[in-house]
Design a protein around this motif. Sequence first.
Motif: not given
Length: 146
Positions: A58, A54-55, A71-72, A51, A48, A67-68, A74-75
């Motif tokens: 973001a 990225t989060d 991302d979470v 992610e 993780s 986006i954050a 969607g993952s």
Amino acid sequence: MIWLQFILCMALIGFAGTKLSRYGDIIADKTGMGGTWVGLVLMASVTSLPELITDISAVTVADAPNIAIGDVLGSCVFNLAFLVVVDFLYRGESVYTRASQGHILSAGFGVVLLVQPVAGRQSAGTRAVFTNHRARLGGYSKELAG
């Protein structure tokens, strides 16, 4: 060029994931921690990290909370879909019947945490459940409301 970099990163993560899985199993055997615990804490934490970075970027750098959150969530959906595929491909009995009972606790905790974005969205302008004035544990409610 950006697609080439993306594909290269994807391949590197795929290669590292196979090594990580093998070493996680070795750690579970040598330490006696068990596969459930190593998978829940060590493997989940390490996998993780991309992610998380990225989060954080973001929300803080790009000012893009969608986006954050995407991302979470969607993952999470993608990972659950993997379980369906693995269960289908596994010969013999279902992987769910072979899994440890310890996963019930982690699944329950996951369900509680998945409620956070929904609670944050439904209570737009207020803080989500399980949060305080210093730290928001999911549900960036003000950003989602905007």
